[in-house]
Design an enzyme around this catalytic site. Structure first.
Site, mmCIF file in Angstrom:
data_model
loop_
_atom_site.group_PDB
_atom_site.id
_atom_site.type_symbol
_atom_site.label_atom_id
_atom_site.label_comp_id
_atom_site.label_asym_id
_atom_site.label_seq_id
_atom_site.Cartn_x
_atom_site.Cartn_y
_atom_site.Cartn_z
ATOM 1 N N ASP A 36 0.828 -1.207 0.000
ATOM 2 C CA ASP A 36 0.000 0.000 0.000
ATOM 3 C C ASP A 36 0.867 1.265 0.000
ATOM 4 O OD1 ASP A 36 -2.369 1.404 -0.010
ATOM 5 O OD2 ASP A 36 -2.701 1.264 2.152
ATOM 6 N N HIS A 53 2.410 3.454 -8.954
ATOM 7 C CA HIS A 53 2.181 2.031 -9.251
ATOM 8 C C HIS A 53 3.351 1.454 -10.050
ATOM 9 C CE1 HIS A 53 -1.699 2.417 -7.505
ATOM 10 N NE2 HIS A 53 -2.227 3.126 -8.481
ATOM 11 N N LEU A 147 10.544 -20.568 -4.589
ATOM 12 C CA LEU A 147 9.516 -19.713 -3.996
ATOM 13 C C LEU A 147 8.159 -19.898 -4.685
ATOM 14 C CD1 LEU A 147 8.747 -17.205 -2.194
ATOM 15 C CD2 LEU A 147 9.400 -15.793 -4.155
HETATM 16 C C1 IPE Z 1 -5.504 -2.722 -0.149
HETATM 17 O O1 IPE Z 1 -5.130 -1.403 -0.309
HETATM 18 C C2 IPE Z 1 -5.522 -3.418 -1.481
HETATM 19 C C3 IPE Z 1 -4.243 -3.644 -2.110
HETATM 20 C C4 IPE Z 1 -3.067 -3.336 -1.620
HETATM 21 C C5 IPE Z 1 -4.297 -4.276 -3.399
HETATM 22 P P1 IPE Z 1 -6.209 -0.233 -0.459
HETATM 23 O O2 IPE Z 1 -5.444 1.019 -0.602
HETATM 24 O O3 IPE Z 1 -7.156 -0.575 -1.555
HETATM 25 O O4 IPE Z 1 -6.983 -0.329 0.924
HETATM 26 P P2 IPE Z 1 -7.817 0.763 1.717
HETATM 27 O O5 IPE Z 1 -8.832 1.313 0.759
HETATM 28 O O6 IPE Z 1 -6.864 1.803 2.161
HETATM 29 O O7 IPE Z 1 -8.413 0.025 2.869
HETATM 30 C C1 IPE Z 2 -1.556 0.243 -3.371
HETATM 31 O O1 IPE Z 2 -1.339 1.613 -3.411
HETATM 32 C C2 IPE Z 2 -1.791 -0.343 -4.739
HETATM 33 C C3 IPE Z 2 -3.164 -0.831 -4.991
HETATM 34 C C4 IPE Z 2 -4.141 -0.802 -4.120
HETATM 35 C C5 IPE Z 2 -3.433 -1.341 -6.307
HETATM 36 P P1 IPE Z 2 -2.540 2.638 -3.393
HETATM 37 O O2 IPE Z 2 -2.953 2.914 -4.806
HETATM 38 O O3 IPE Z 2 -3.639 2.159 -2.513
HETATM 39 O O4 IPE Z 2 -1.857 3.910 -2.796
HETATM 40 P P2 IPE Z 2 -2.468 4.921 -1.728
HETATM 41 O O5 IPE Z 2 -2.965 4.100 -0.573
HETATM 42 O O6 IPE Z 2 -3.559 5.648 -2.404
HETATM 43 O O7 IPE Z 2 -1.334 5.803 -1.344
HETATM 44 MG MG MG Z 3 -4.075 2.396 -0.579
#
Ligand code: IPE
Ligand code: IPE
Ligand code: MG
Length: 255
Positions: A36, A53, A147
């Site tokens: 995240d 990303h 792995l």
């Molecule tokens: C969780 O992250 C999903 C992934 C890392 C794929 P999100 O960014 O979607 O989660 P929330 O919305 O903060 O709970």
């Molecule tokens: C995690 O990073 C990647 C996915 C959920 C696909 P985020 O896109 O949730 O990044 P933040 O949480 O908005 O910073």
């Molecule tokens: Mg996120």
């Protein structure tokens, strides 16, 4: 396992010292990661979210390779949740584009590192190109016995349990009786039934929640949270998390 890191780190680097330290104890056999903070990483730099990303993919590559070198048996990465469809259409498309690119470009490195890739989630709802690529990578890497890399895609922990119920009903119909149902029976109908529960769950970016990841499987998993955004999560942070895990006393309800 130290020999797998020859020429990888400087002898006097912090990573090398951490490595020597963690190799003295048992490593977790299954590590799961909620990757995240890509969006916030990009925002901090004045970039579009997609750049976060993209940078996140480099972190994936590094953590997969380090896990393979450490001899970790299972690594499960949360790449796209069933809730992530709520994001703007443009971002969803960009994420799917990056996923395609990863699946197209990563195979040689996965094969080189003896990694077996599998996915978990409602793959049937993804587009045909992605399904084809997943099938190809899964088949090409199926015989690798290093792995096990599990990518959670269009994944939800509750969805996984719903899908398990559906498979059970499909399989047994009216022949299902209460006495057949116990925890190990239910576990057999999850997405990857041969994979043991995670020992360690890492979440980056400072959020202190599980966001519908592996709800059934993390009953006794050790949790580790770091404020580091996913694109900045490298081998050093990964080794920190493992060292922290090694200090825990797991009791599983006992004394
Ligand atoms: C969780 O992250 C999903 C992934 C890392 C794929 P999100 O960014 O979607 O989660 P929330 O919305 O903060 O709970
Ligand atoms: C995690 O990073 C990647 C996915 C959920 C696909 P985020 O896109 O949730 O990044 P933040 O949480 O908005 O910073
Ligand atoms: Mg996120």
């Amino acid at each position: 396992m130290l020999k797998n890191f020859e020429g990888y780190f400087d002898r006097d680097s912090e990573e090398y010292k951490l490595l020597l330290e963690i190799l003295k104890k048992d490593l977790p056999s299954h590590i799961a990661i909620i990757m995240d903070g890509n969006g916030r990483w990009a925002k901090k730099r004045g970039l579009e979210r997609i750049e976060g990303h993209k940078a996140g993919i480099n972190a994936v590559r590094e953590i997969v390779e380090t896990s393979a070198r450490l001899g970790i048996k299972y690594l499960t990465l949360y790449a796209f949740s069933v809730e992530n469809w709520k994001r703007p259409k443009k971002e969803v498309l960009q994420l799917m584009g990056l996923l395609k690119r990863y699946l197209r470009e990563e195979l040689p490195l996965l094969l080189k590192n003896n990694v077996r890739l599998r996915t978990m989630g409602r793959i049937e709802e993804l587009d045909a190109t992605i399904r084809g690529l997943i099938h190809h990578v899964e088949r090409q890497s199926a015989k690798n016995d290093g792995l096990n890399l599990n990518i959670a895609l269009n994944y939800g922990g509750r969805t996984e349990i719903v899908d398990a119920f559906k498979k059970i009903l499909d399989g047994y119909g009216e022949n299902l009786t209460p006495s057949m149902i116990d925890e190990s029976f239910i576990s057999k109908y999850l997405y990857l039934p041969d994979v043991p529960d995670p020992d360690l769950l890492i979440r980056t970016s400072g959020e202190l929640r599980v966001s519908n990841f592996l709800l059934w499987e993390i009953a006794y998993t050790e949790l580790y949270f770091t404020k580091v955004f996913w694109p900045d999560f490298g081998t050093k942070e990964f080794l920190f998390a493992i060292r922290d895990f090694q200090k825990r006393e797991r009791r599983f309800g006992g004394v």
